[in-house]
Design an enzyme around this catalytic site. Structure first.
Site: not given
Ligand code: 13P
Length: 251
Positions: A9, A11, A96, A98, A168, A174, A214
């Site tokens: 991904n 992003k 996701h 985010e 996730e 991140g 990560s």
């Protein structure tokens, strides 16, 4: 046997030229990865049709990071599932964290998106996962159960069969702080149990559940060695072709 998948991904990163080179490097490196592992690159929308053309004839598949919750019409700035299908895209990330956080995606709107993606024969990568506070409060199983039940359990068996799930944990995304392999295994087995309870164990056993957060070359092998971890959804490390290939080579 369920599919092993490693998906990158990207992003909101890379210019078109940078993305094109990155995809080229991934395609070149793909010969170093076991044929049984599906490799997916997931660039920004603007790069998709170029990268689909580039990847044609290679083993690398292309995915999008989102699609609209409506089939078409006056939704300025949105991209529909049928547009992705028409561009040769095969996968789409849905839900996701985010997007849940910054774009108000809900379990209900994700149910709509899943149906549209499936109608277009896209493979959704449905993301779920708890925030740090939720894990600390011991609510992580309940949070993930709600996400899975409210977005997926309205789907018919033949639809769920097409879905890939990505666990996730938000606190691992991140941050450099990976879930331990045992934490990932525990949640993946829990998710598979939820699927088994609703759709039966044959279906549950056939669904790929990826870990994201990560994941890097140094920890991928330990995560992928777990029986219910069928691959990874990779963020930062997917922007470096050698790292992405090394992760995919960790099975
Ligand atoms: P990182 O690998 O950068 O933690 O991101 C994970 C992720 O969000 C993939 O979708």
């Amino acid at each position: 046997m369920r599919k092993k998948i490693v998906a990158g991904n990207w992003k909101m990163n890379t210019s078109l030229a940078e993305g094109f080179s990155l995809a080229k490097e991934v395609i070149a490196g793909s010969s170093r990865v076991d044929q049984g592992v599906e490799l997916v690159v997931i660039p920004p929308f603007t790069h998709l049709s170029e990268i689909v053309k580039l990847a044609r004839g290679s083993r690398v598949r292309v995915g999008a990071q989102n699609c609209a919750q409506w089939p078409k019409g006056a939704y300025t700035g949105e991209v529909s599932a049928s547009m992705l299908q028409s561009a040769g895209v095969e996968y789409v990330i849905l839900g996701h964290s985010e997007r849940r956080e910054y774009f108000n995606e809900t379990n209900r709107s994700l149910f709509e998106k899943l149906q549209l993606a499936l109608q277009e024969n896209l493979t959704p990568i449905f993301c779920c996962g708890e925030k740090l506070g939720e894990r600390e409060a011991g609510q992580h199983f309940a949070v993930v159960e709600k996400q899975v039940a409210e977005s997926l359990f309205g789907l018919e068996t033949r639809q769920v069969q097409q879905v890939v799930i990505a666990y996730e944990p938000v606190w691992a995304i991140g941050t450099g702080k990976t879930a331990t392999a045992d934490q990932a295994q525990e949640m993946h087995a829990f998710i598979r149990g939820l699927l088994a309870g609703k759709y039966g164990s044959t279906l549950a056993d056939s669904i790929s559940i990826l870990y994201g957060g990560s994941c890097k070359p140094s920890n991928a092998a330990e995560l992928f060695a777990k029986p219910d971890v069928d691959g990874g959804l990779i963020g930062g490390a997917s922007l470096v072709a050698a790292d992405f290939i090394a992760i995919a080579g960790s099975f």
